[in-house]
Scaffold this motif. Structure first.
Motif, short mmCIF file in Angstrom:
data_model
loop_
_atom_site.label_atom_id
_atom_site.label_comp_id
_atom_site.label_asym_id
_atom_site.label_seq_id
_atom_site.Cartn_x
_atom_site.Cartn_y
_atom_site.Cartn_z
N UNK A 245 -44.98 26.11 -20.16
CA UNK A 245 -43.89 25.75 -21.07
C UNK A 245 -43.27 24.43 -20.65
N UNK A 246 -43.28 23.47 -21.56
CA UNK A 246 -42.65 22.18 -21.29
C UNK A 246 -41.13 22.32 -21.34
N UNK A 247 -40.46 21.32 -20.84
CA UNK A 247 -38.99 21.33 -20.87
C UNK A 247 -38.48 21.36 -22.31
N UNK B 215 -28.40 24.11 -25.75
CA UNK B 215 -29.06 24.45 -24.49
C UNK B 215 -29.81 23.22 -24.03
N UNK B 216 -29.63 22.86 -22.77
CA UNK B 216 -30.29 21.69 -22.23
C UNK B 216 -30.87 22.00 -20.86
N UNK B 217 -31.83 21.18 -20.47
CA UNK B 217 -32.37 21.23 -19.12
C UNK B 217 -32.48 19.80 -18.62
N UNK B 218 -32.13 19.61 -17.37
CA UNK B 218 -32.22 18.30 -16.73
C UNK B 218 -33.14 18.47 -15.53
N UNK B 219 -34.23 17.71 -15.52
CA UNK B 219 -35.19 17.81 -14.42
C UNK B 219 -35.13 16.58 -13.53
#
Length: 156
Positions: A119-121, A137-141
């Protein structure tokens, strides 16, 4: 010139100190990026392991990595960032406490590059948004952190 890279962040994530220092880094980046902060709580250092959200923020303005309005932040240094993101999201969605998800942005932060083959970000975010439980909803890598640190050189 980039002084801190995503590779540096991934190596750092393997250290024990990263568990308490990641919240401090995010706290400093948020302060450097957000204006008009109304509420701010990002326990770090010795306080990083206390129960509750890893971060809570209310900002009257937005920036690239900081949303306008209420946001809650969860962070993890585990190499299994997908498992950590899913676990935190599921736990916090089931029991958000005093937070109203309908008007709050959920943000997950990992110092690892999100390169998961399953699963990609973007797919992770899209799947969570489809549930229509949180305002956003967010994701920070690690790659995004590299950019954020570059934008805030006083922090990095």
């Amino acid at each position: 010139m980039k002084w801190i890279t995503a590779d540096d962040l991934a190596r750092w994530a393997k250290t024990l100190s990263a568990q308490s220092d990641l919240p401090a880094l995010i706290k400093d980046l948020v302060r450097a990026s957000a204006t008009d902060i109304r509420a701010f709580r990002f326990p770090a250092g010795d306080s990083a392991q206390i129960p509750g959200w890893d971060g809570r923020l209310n900002s009257l303005s937005s920036s690239l990595y900081v949303p306008e309005g209420d946001s809650v932040w969860e962070m993890g240094t585990s190499a299994d960032y997908l498992g950590k993101a899913n676990g935190d999201y599921t736990k916090r969605t089931a029991n958000p406490g005093a937070v109203d998800p309908a008007v709050t942005t959920f943000i997950f932060v990992t110092p690892h590059r999100w390169v998961h083959t399953i699963m990609s970000i973007d797919a992770w975010r899209k799947e969570r948004l489809a549930e229509d439980l949180w305002k956003d909803v967010r994701a920070i890598d690690g790659a995004m952190l590299e950019d954020w640190i570059e934008q805030c050189p006083a922090v990095g």
